[in-house]
Scaffold this active site. Sequence first.
Site, mmCIF file in Angstrom:
data_model
loop_
_atom_site.group_PDB
_atom_site.id
_atom_site.type_symbol
_atom_site.label_atom_id
_atom_site.label_comp_id
_atom_site.label_asym_id
_atom_site.label_seq_id
_atom_site.Cartn_x
_atom_site.Cartn_y
_atom_site.Cartn_z
ATOM 1 N N GLY A 24 49.869 41.085 42.191
ATOM 2 C CA GLY A 24 49.375 39.719 42.296
ATOM 3 C C GLY A 24 49.104 39.056 40.954
ATOM 4 N N ASP A 44 43.439 49.465 37.115
ATOM 5 C CA ASP A 44 43.319 49.224 38.553
ATOM 6 C C ASP A 44 42.960 50.530 39.226
ATOM 7 O OD1 ASP A 44 44.020 48.506 41.441
ATOM 8 O OD2 ASP A 44 44.684 46.680 40.408
ATOM 9 N N TYR A 161 31.604 36.409 48.634
ATOM 10 C CA TYR A 161 32.593 35.967 47.656
ATOM 11 C C TYR A 161 32.088 34.761 46.878
ATOM 12 C CZ TYR A 161 37.226 34.922 45.740
ATOM 13 O OH TYR A 161 38.285 34.685 44.901
ATOM 14 N N THR A 196 50.023 34.522 46.747
ATOM 15 C CA THR A 196 49.958 35.976 46.613
ATOM 16 C C THR A 196 49.742 36.603 47.984
ATOM 17 O OG1 THR A 196 47.551 36.018 46.319
ATOM 18 C CG2 THR A 196 48.894 35.793 44.310
#
Length: 266
Positions: A24, A44, A161, A196
């Site tokens: 992404g 990651d 979020y 994405t």
Amino acid sequence: MADAGLFRDHFAGRTVVVTGAARGIGLGIATAFAGAGADVIMVDRDDQVRQAAEDGRAAGLRLTAVPADVTRESDVAAVFDRVAELTGRLDVLINNAGVITINELEHTSLDDFNRVLAVNTTAAFLTARAALPLLRQGDGGVILNAASGQARQGFIYTPAYAASKFGIVGMSQSLAKELAPANIRVNCYCPGIVRTEMWAYNDREWGRRLGDYRPGELIEEWIDDIPLGRPAEVDDVANLLLFLASDAAVYITGQAINIDGGMFMN
């Protein structure tokens, strides 16, 4: 891969760390900086980051994978120990790792809430703190933190979020003030809708809660509200970051910059 364009070779000899780099936006950022000449460390927790780095090296890019969970203090320390071994310097830290949970308040568990804040906000604190000795060794550096349109306005069903993205802006402003004497600039980037895999998930989960939407219909409605008439591509975000990390942006710090086609104008 983003075209390095005006920034071709601009980052030669510089080291860039990108978290959330396996796919992404993060992968696009990593390859854009490598295309502009940087040595890029891709971080990651998904082991897919190894394959992404290998693919980039096959294309002639200077990419190195360092698998790590950036919510774990010991993993973060190990990342920057590895950076010191590989290049002995750090010029740009890009905190791109992020997750989202979309759910009604009554169905949002404390574990879900804490996980989102851990990945989106606490991890940026951990990486910035661990990166600081390397950043200070040079003549200055840059920290770029992923915020969101939800740092401007919280959306429905995403309390964790929204909290994490508002929080990352406030933390970035605080760090920008503290680190300015060391010539370390700190800014945020605030994407809107980016094409994405995550946005396919968002479309499905928000659509399921907001009404009877067919796949893609909800995002189509949101795109209708974007003045430039399209979602962002990963390259759009990567190109902004190339600018913010470059010598062309040496007087910009403490800012949260929208990259959303005009979706939010504040």
